[in-house]
Design an enzyme around this catalytic site. Sequence first.
Site, PDB file in Angstrom:
ATOM      1  CG  ASP A  41      70.451  99.376  96.206  1.00 16.57           C
ATOM      2  OD1 ASP A  41      70.305  99.011  95.025  1.00 16.57           O
ATOM      3  OD2 ASP A  41      71.297 100.211  96.565  1.00 16.57           O
TER       4      ASP A  41
ATOM      5  CE  LYS B  76      76.519  98.652  89.714  1.00 19.86           C
ATOM      6  NZ  LYS B  76      76.415  98.895  91.137  1.00 19.86           N
TER       7      LYS B  76
ATOM      8  CE1 TYR C 284      78.141 104.399  97.037  1.00 19.16           C
ATOM      9  CE2 TYR C 284      77.621 103.059  95.119  1.00 19.16           C
ATOM     10  CZ  TYR C 284      77.992 104.273  95.660  1.00 19.16           C
ATOM     11  OH  TYR C 284      78.220 105.356  94.840  1.00 19.16           O
TER      12      TYR C 284
HETATM   13  C1  LIG Z   1      76.228 100.310  91.792  1.00 21.46           C
HETATM   14  C2  LIG Z   1      75.270 100.430  92.900  1.00 21.46           C
HETATM   15  C3  LIG Z   1      74.572 101.610  93.151  1.00 21.46           C
HETATM   16  C4  LIG Z   1      74.860 102.897  92.429  1.00 21.46           C
HETATM   17  O1  LIG Z   1      74.606 102.819  91.075  1.00 21.46           O
HETATM   18  P1  LIG Z   1      75.312 103.885  90.096  1.00 21.46           P
HETATM   19  O2  LIG Z   1      74.708 103.578  88.770  1.00 21.46           O
HETATM   20  O3  LIG Z   1      76.782 103.594  90.188  1.00 21.46           O
HETATM   21  O4  LIG Z   1      74.985 105.228  90.594  1.00 21.46           O
HETATM   22  C5  LIG Z   1      73.601 101.600  94.132  1.00 21.46           C
HETATM   23  N1  LIG Z   1      73.339 100.500  94.835  1.00 21.46           N
HETATM   24  C6  LIG Z   1      74.000  99.339  94.636  1.00 21.46           C
HETATM   25  C7  LIG Z   1      73.644  98.139  95.433  1.00 21.46           C
HETATM   26  C8  LIG Z   1      74.997  99.268  93.678  1.00 21.46           C
HETATM   27  O5  LIG Z   1      75.683  98.142  93.521  1.00 21.46           O
END
Ligand SMILES: *Cc1c(COP(=O)(O)O)cnc(C)c1O
Length: 430
Positions: free
Chosen positions: A237, A270, A142
């Site tokens: 990511d 995060k 994601y």
């Molecule tokens: C949480 C997450 C996102 C999205 O971040 P948001 O602040 O919720 O938009 C993107 N990539 C990864 C791997 C994530 O865990």
Amino acid sequence: MDHNQQLFERAQKVIPGGVNSPVRAFRAVGGTPRFVQRAQGAYFWDANGKKHIDYIGSWGPMILGHGHPAVLEAVQKAALDGFSFGAPTEREVELAEAILELVPSIDMVRLVSSGTEAGMSTIRLARGATGRKTIIKFEGCYHGHADALLVKAGSGLATFGNPTSAGVPPEVVQHTLVLEYNNVEQLEAAFAQHGADIACLMIEPIAGNMNFVRASVPFMKRCRELCTQHGALLAFDEVMTGFRVALGSAQSVYAQLIPGFEPDMTVMGKVIGGGMPLAAFGAKRAVMEHLAPLGGVYQAGTLSGNPVATACGLATLREIRKPGFFEALSARTQSLVAGLAAAANEAGVPFRGDSQGGMFGFFLLDHLPQNYAAVMKTDGPRFNRFFHGMLNRGVYFAPALYEAGFVSAAHTEADVAETVAAAKEVFASL
Ligand SMILES: *Cc1c(COP(=O)(O)O)cnc(C)c1O
């Protein structure tokens, strides 16, 4: 009177599904979401005043636990000086410098407000910098909910994907190739067929949005080699893994296993916001210079680099840089996973868990799945019974089997022992 139920009913009248992000709605596990009243350290209290040991930590950001005194002080002090200016501040520079120091693959970084924004902007920048259209993503990873990334695999090997959300026209994902995680053959086939058109390959190095699945070392090595060979950018990511699995993030873990390893671009979020809306993306200077106002790739944000959020992020990074922080966090996380495994084993329930730093995952299986299809074959109803058994005993795990879990520095050995004791009862009842 169940106040969670009451709030949920009220919420559903005014907010779609009663929540502002779908996984909070407990659709996967059933039942009523817990509305959080307050949190402190490793715990939160729900609307009924019931205490829970929190293994979500806002889905990763709360690496120090809730209400860490140094972070709270930094946030309160920053708030007194103003919430938002729409003009640069020193703390943005400080945070950028701190990120660069900890993640040497990054020469320059841009701050934004959410992981979605950071992922979306990374794709645009990769396309702008390479002049190419195609992007690769992996099933089960994601990267936020930008249109081009809401896509699942098409019918054939290395074909373009189909949207996973209504409202995303097929044309918008026609340049997104969706491949199977940890599948070297598919990766090679995709580069053989589309190599000259690939702007970037985006990957969660340790996938936390299909529970917890590591990219294997040979697979990661091939990702790096093929990107280099074909002039595509390797985008990590690390929104979830950044400053969570190690001080140098997941890329430092792979650099120990693959000599000289580095991604070209990194997406963060995060933990760097410490619980405030803050995210970032960075890369080498030559790539980042394509970004406005230096270059032609547009990207902007009213609240980007927000002064309260940067204070929160900086205070959080200051704490996790202290000597021994990750050693202690890793040990606590490992002890949780080992305790759960022992409890499952005692009850004859299949269980395999894994962790890195303060991030963990587990499966009610006798092996660790290597890709999304394998994760999705796991026993959902059994996990749901486990989830609710733990919840009833005041232990809050992620309300879906395809999510990772998080331990914070505030979790004590006593919290782990209480969790394991609860798990023994629940496993015995499965
Ligand atoms: C949480 C997450 C996102 C999205 O971040 P948001 O602040 O919720 O938009 C993107 N990539 C990864 C791997 C994530 O865990």
